[in-house]
Design a protein around this motif. Structure first.
Motif, PDB file in Angstrom:
ATOM      1  N   GLY A 177       0.804  -1.210   0.000  1.00 31.69           N
ATOM      2  CA  GLY A 177       0.000   0.000   0.000  1.00 31.69           C
ATOM      3  C   GLY A 177       0.836   1.258   0.000  1.00 31.69           C
ATOM      4  N   PRO A 178       0.212   2.428  -0.252  1.00 29.40           N
ATOM      5  CA  PRO A 178       0.957   3.693  -0.285  1.00 29.40           C
ATOM      6  C   PRO A 178       1.708   3.975   1.004  1.00 29.40           C
ATOM      7  CG  PRO A 178      -1.249   3.985  -1.191  1.00 29.40           C
ATOM      8  CD  PRO A 178      -1.211   2.615  -0.595  1.00 29.40           C
ATOM      9  N   GLY A 179       1.128   3.594   2.157  1.00 29.67           N
ATOM     10  CA  GLY A 179       1.746   3.886   3.443  1.00 29.67           C
ATOM     11  C   GLY A 179       3.025   3.131   3.710  1.00 29.67           C
ATOM     12  N   LEU A 180       3.319   2.103   2.924  1.00 32.90           N
ATOM     13  CA  LEU A 180       4.559   1.372   3.119  1.00 32.90           C
ATOM     14  C   LEU A 180       5.754   2.215   2.681  1.00 32.90           C
ATOM     15  CD1 LEU A 180       5.518  -1.508   4.009  1.00 32.90           C
ATOM     16  CD2 LEU A 180       5.688  -2.048   1.572  1.00 32.90           C
ATOM     17  N   PRO A 197       5.680   3.849  -6.717  1.00 30.59           N
ATOM     18  CA  PRO A 197       5.078   4.121  -8.022  1.00 30.59           C
ATOM     19  C   PRO A 197       4.278   5.421  -7.984  1.00 30.59           C
ATOM     20  CG  PRO A 197       4.714   1.835  -7.357  1.00 30.59           C
ATOM     21  CD  PRO A 197       5.260   2.550  -6.163  1.00 30.59           C
ATOM     22  N   ALA A 198       4.460   6.258  -8.971  1.00 32.94           N
ATOM     23  CA  ALA A 198       3.747   7.539  -9.006  1.00 32.94           C
ATOM     24  C   ALA A 198       2.241   7.337  -9.028  1.00 32.94           C
ATOM     25  CB  ALA A 198       4.191   8.340 -10.231  1.00 32.94           C
ATOM     26  N   LEU A 199       1.794   6.206  -9.561  1.00 29.24           N
ATOM     27  CA  LEU A 199       0.358   5.931  -9.659  1.00 29.24           C
ATOM     28  C   LEU A 199      -0.236   5.390  -8.369  1.00 29.24           C
ATOM     29  CD1 LEU A 199       0.260   4.234 -13.204  1.00 29.24           C
ATOM     30  CD2 LEU A 199      -0.256   6.615 -12.621  1.00 29.24           C
ATOM     31  N   LEU A 200       0.625   5.032  -7.408  1.00 31.11           N
ATOM     32  CA  LEU A 200       0.139   4.434  -6.161  1.00 31.11           C
ATOM     33  C   LEU A 200      -0.231   5.527  -5.176  1.00 31.11           C
ATOM     34  CD1 LEU A 200      -0.395   1.762  -4.678  1.00 31.11           C
ATOM     35  CD2 LEU A 200       1.921   1.928  -3.748  1.00 31.11           C
ATOM     36  N   GLU A 201      -1.408   6.079  -5.357  1.00 32.10           N
ATOM     37  CA  GLU A 201      -1.961   7.106  -4.484  1.00 32.10           C
ATOM     38  C   GLU A 201      -3.306   6.609  -3.950  1.00 32.10           C
ATOM     39  OE1 GLU A 201      -0.751   9.888  -3.486  1.00 32.10           O
ATOM     40  OE2 GLU A 201       0.865  10.423  -4.863  1.00 32.10           O
ATOM     41  N   LEU A 407     -20.992  -6.989  -2.091  1.00 33.71           N
ATOM     42  CA  LEU A 407     -19.920  -7.400  -2.989  1.00 33.71           C
ATOM     43  C   LEU A 407     -18.590  -6.887  -2.453  1.00 33.71           C
ATOM     44  CD1 LEU A 407     -18.663  -8.331  -5.739  1.00 33.71           C
ATOM     45  CD2 LEU A 407     -19.325  -6.094  -6.650  1.00 33.71           C
ATOM     46  N   PHE A 408     -17.632  -7.798  -2.268  1.00 32.22           N
ATOM     47  CA  PHE A 408     -16.263  -7.383  -1.996  1.00 32.22           C
ATOM     48  C   PHE A 408     -15.565  -7.362  -3.341  1.00 32.22           C
ATOM     49  CE2 PHE A 408     -11.826  -8.096  -0.492  1.00 32.22           C
ATOM     50  CZ  PHE A 408     -11.718  -6.894   0.202  1.00 32.22           C
ATOM     51  N   PHE A 409     -15.465  -6.155  -3.887  1.00 32.38           N
ATOM     52  CA  PHE A 409     -14.966  -5.947  -5.240  1.00 32.38           C
ATOM     53  C   PHE A 409     -13.445  -5.933  -5.230  1.00 32.38           C
ATOM     54  CE2 PHE A 409     -13.263  -3.014  -8.373  1.00 32.38           C
ATOM     55  CZ  PHE A 409     -13.907  -3.364  -9.546  1.00 32.38           C
ATOM     56  N   LEU A 410     -12.844  -6.743  -6.087  1.00 31.25           N
ATOM     57  CA  LEU A 410     -11.402  -6.762  -6.286  1.00 31.25           C
ATOM     58  C   LEU A 410     -11.133  -6.666  -7.774  1.00 31.25           C
ATOM     59  CD1 LEU A 410     -10.504  -9.747  -3.911  1.00 31.25           C
ATOM     60  CD2 LEU A 410      -9.957  -7.337  -3.481  1.00 31.25           C
ATOM     61  N   SER A 411     -10.243  -5.785  -8.160  1.00 33.52           N
ATOM     62  CA  SER A 411      -9.890  -5.700  -9.575  1.00 33.52           C
ATOM     63  C   SER A 411      -8.395  -5.472  -9.711  1.00 33.52           C
ATOM     64  CB  SER A 411     -10.655  -4.574 -10.278  1.00 33.52           C
ATOM     65  OG  SER A 411     -10.230  -3.292  -9.839  1.00 33.52           O
ATOM     66  N   PHE A 412      -7.831  -6.038 -10.776  1.00 28.48           N
ATOM     67  CA  PHE A 412      -6.426  -5.853 -11.114  1.00 28.48           C
ATOM     68  C   PHE A 412      -6.354  -5.105 -12.439  1.00 28.48           C
ATOM     69  CE2 PHE A 412      -6.523  -9.439  -8.274  1.00 28.48           C
ATOM     70  CZ  PHE A 412      -5.383  -9.302  -7.496  1.00 28.48           C
ATOM     71  N   GLN A 413      -5.471  -4.111 -12.528  1.00 33.51           N
ATOM     72  CA  GLN A 413      -5.345  -3.307 -13.726  1.00 33.51           C
ATOM     73  C   GLN A 413      -3.918  -2.767 -13.817  1.00 33.51           C
ATOM     74  OE1 GLN A 413      -8.577  -2.201 -11.838  1.00 33.51           O
ATOM     75  NE2 GLN A 413      -6.983  -2.184 -10.267  1.00 33.51           N
ATOM     76  N   ARG A 414      -3.531  -2.455 -15.045  1.00 36.32           N
ATOM     77  CA  ARG A 414      -2.182  -1.928 -15.282  1.00 36.32           C
ATOM     78  C   ARG A 414      -1.998  -0.554 -14.652  1.00 36.32           C
ATOM     79  NH1 ARG A 414       0.330  -1.424 -21.396  1.00 36.32           N
ATOM     80  NH2 ARG A 414       2.306  -0.354 -20.872  1.00 36.32           N
ATOM     81  N   SER A 415      -3.068   0.212 -14.595  1.00 37.04           N
ATOM     82  CA  SER A 415      -3.029   1.538 -13.992  1.00 37.04           C
ATOM     83  C   SER A 415      -4.290   1.753 -13.164  1.00 37.04           C
ATOM     84  CB  SER A 415      -2.941   2.622 -15.069  1.00 37.04           C
ATOM     85  OG  SER A 415      -3.220   3.901 -14.530  1.00 37.04           O
ATOM     86  N   PRO A 416      -4.180   2.348 -11.975  1.00 36.47           N
ATOM     87  CA  PRO A 416      -5.382   2.651 -11.196  1.00 36.47           C
ATOM     88  C   PRO A 416      -6.354   3.554 -11.932  1.00 36.47           C
ATOM     89  CG  PRO A 416      -3.408   2.881  -9.847  1.00 36.47           C
ATOM     90  CD  PRO A 416      -2.939   2.714 -11.263  1.00 36.47           C
ATOM     91  N   GLN A 417      -5.867   4.317 -12.912  1.00 41.64           N
ATOM     92  CA  GLN A 417      -6.733   5.221 -13.648  1.00 41.64           C
ATOM     93  C   GLN A 417      -7.831   4.469 -14.372  1.00 41.64           C
ATOM     94  OE1 GLN A 417      -6.167   8.598 -13.260  1.00 41.64           O
ATOM     95  NE2 GLN A 417      -8.232   8.789 -14.135  1.00 41.64           N
TER      96      GLN A 417
END
Length: 463
Positions: A177-180, A197-201, A407-417
């Motif tokens: 996570g970001p806090g790490l 990662p710049a995208l990890l916000e 629903l516990f929603f989980l998704s994987f993607q190349r970018s959080p955007q």
């Protein structure tokens, strides 16, 4: 609740290969050491286990606080055949539990690292988690000696509730996570802040969010999926014990009844609204799409995350009692598909591509402008797609006697955007009247682990 749609199954990549489980009979017998050997100094020593598990009761409390039961999948147990005996490789180019065919059960956990933990301690924790996960996913006890093979005068190395159970297709997936990378005050405790990662916000606030801080965020996460709930819960319980004194459980979620299929070999499941969910979810066999939309590419930054992905977790409560009073026709209009077949309201069968231009007798679109299918479709979101691995959950009832379910929603993607764009577009979704987002988290998921390495090792290597 996000549902992705593509151009139909007609366009799926052909000739793709998919990692398949290895049955325990194929795997063959293994000695007590189990997973491939690691340097002695990197493993969980017996003395180290005494230190970690010496407060056995405290470790049990950590698991119990998370709603955790315990189990160990042991190779060669009773009824070790069929799907429950499936064994997926732990080591490989990508972490298991992403494009792996979605299992039936989930235990997901997010952790906060201790304030006293330093860089060496974090590396030691990740190393020990890697060793344990490699064993557990192969149907072995968490450590040599296990539940009953150790000293009578020390806590067992393994909690033992699943003695005799097979591996049950267990996969264990880790995320950061970001806090790490920097704490709330911006302190770089582990010397990795510049490699975040710049995208990890943290995700932005979305319309309708009612997030509860206690079930959101986290420095580390572990996703354990299996076809036996006891096996999945056991993995989280024992990994939590290993983390004792170094990372504490922030929140966890049990899930059942997967709400997405991640392989063309799987039938489309249903969510708690009774509709088929994830009909056109990205499938493992769509290798070109997976490479483009799911895996972090070599050209992306940072380089240490290559072969990994970004994981979004959202706890979405469904207002079940209100939904159950909605007429069938209105339910179908809100979703944009038939409840039985799962076909788009524009016609065809489940896998027919929706026709958003097709109109009815009154010249109104057959699939409404606020229908979930339309708003979540890639054509409405710049082509964005995600690989979903969500699960249903029912956590009893609230003080008003209503089901705490959804629903516990989980998704994987190349970018959080990719997720952000779709979720913002769903602000007009008619289903929002019956949904409440109460938990949210984002994690960077490192690439796969090679034998002799620990998960996320590239993050700590000298650039």
């Amino acid at each position: 609740m996000v549902e992705e749609r593509d151009a139909g199954r007609e366009g799926r990549d052909e000739g793709a290969t998919v990692s398949r489980p290895v049955s325990e009979s194929e795997q063959g017998s293994r000695d007590g050491a189990g997973a491939p050997a690691r340097p002695a100094e990197a493993g969980v020593s017996r003395r180290g286990l005494f230190g970690l598990l010496g407060a056995g009761a405290a470790g049990a409390v950590v698991g119990a606080a998370a709603g955790a039961g315990v189990a160990v999948a042991v190779t060669g147990g009773a009824d070790a055949s069929g799907p429950a005996a499936s064994v997926y490789p732990f080591f490989g180019e990508h972490q298991a539990g992403i494009v792996t065919p979605a299992q039936d059960r989930l235990h997901f956990a997010a952790f906060d690292v201790a304030e006293t933990l330093d860089r060496e301690g974090l590396i030691a924790l990740l190393t020990e988690w890697t060793d344990a996960a490699a064993r557990l996913s192969q149907g072995l006890e968490v450590a040599e000696g296990g539940a009953v093979g150790g000293s009578d005068y020390a806590p067992p190395a393994d909690t033992g509730e699943a003695l005799g159970l097979p591996a049950s297709g267990l996969t264990i997936t880790f995320g950061f996570g970001p806090g790490l990378f920097a704490d709330a005050e911006g302190a770089d405790r582990f010397g990795i802040a510049t490699r975040r990662p710049a995208l990890l916000e943290p995700l932005p606030r979305f319309q309708g969010d009612a997030l509860v801080p206690e079930i959101s965020g986290g420095d580390l996460c572990i996703q354990a999926c299996a076809d036996d709930p006891q096996v999945a819960v056991h993995a989280i319980r024992n990994l939590s014990r290993i983390a004792f004194g170094r990372a504490s459980l922030r929140w966890s979620q049990l899930g059942f009844g997967r709400t997405s299929s991640t392989s063309t070999t799987q039938a489309t499941p249903r969510n708690l609204f009774g509709f088929k969910d994830g009909t056109a979810n990205v499938k493992a066999e769509e290798t070109a799409t997976v490479d483009e939309q799911i895996w972090v590419n070599a050209s992306d930054q940072p380089a240490w995350l290559e072969g990994g992905s970004y994981l979004v977790a959202r706890r979405i409560r469904m207002i079940i009692e209100n939904w159950d009073r909605v007429q069938l026709g209105e339910q179908e209009q809100l979703v944009g598909r038939s409840k039985g077949e799962g076909a788009p309201l524009s016609g065809g069968t489940e896998f027919t591509e929706p026709d958003f231009e097709k109109t009815g007798a009154t010249d109104a679109p057959l699939i409404g402008t606020d229908a979930h299918v339309r708003l979540a479709h890639p054509t409405s979101n710049g082509g964005a797609r995600m690989l979903r691995r969500g699960y249903n959950f029912v956590d009893g009832n609230d003080s008003l006697g209503r089901l705490d379910a959804g629903l516990f929603f989980l998704s994987f993607q190349r970018s959080p955007q990719q997720f952000i764009d779709v979720q913002r577009n769903l602000a007009r979704d008619g289903l929002n009247e019956y949904l409440k987002h109460v938990g949210s988290a984002i994690f960077a998921v490192p690439g796969g682990v090679a034998e002799g390495e620990f998960v996320g090792q590239a993050l700590f290597d000298t650039p």
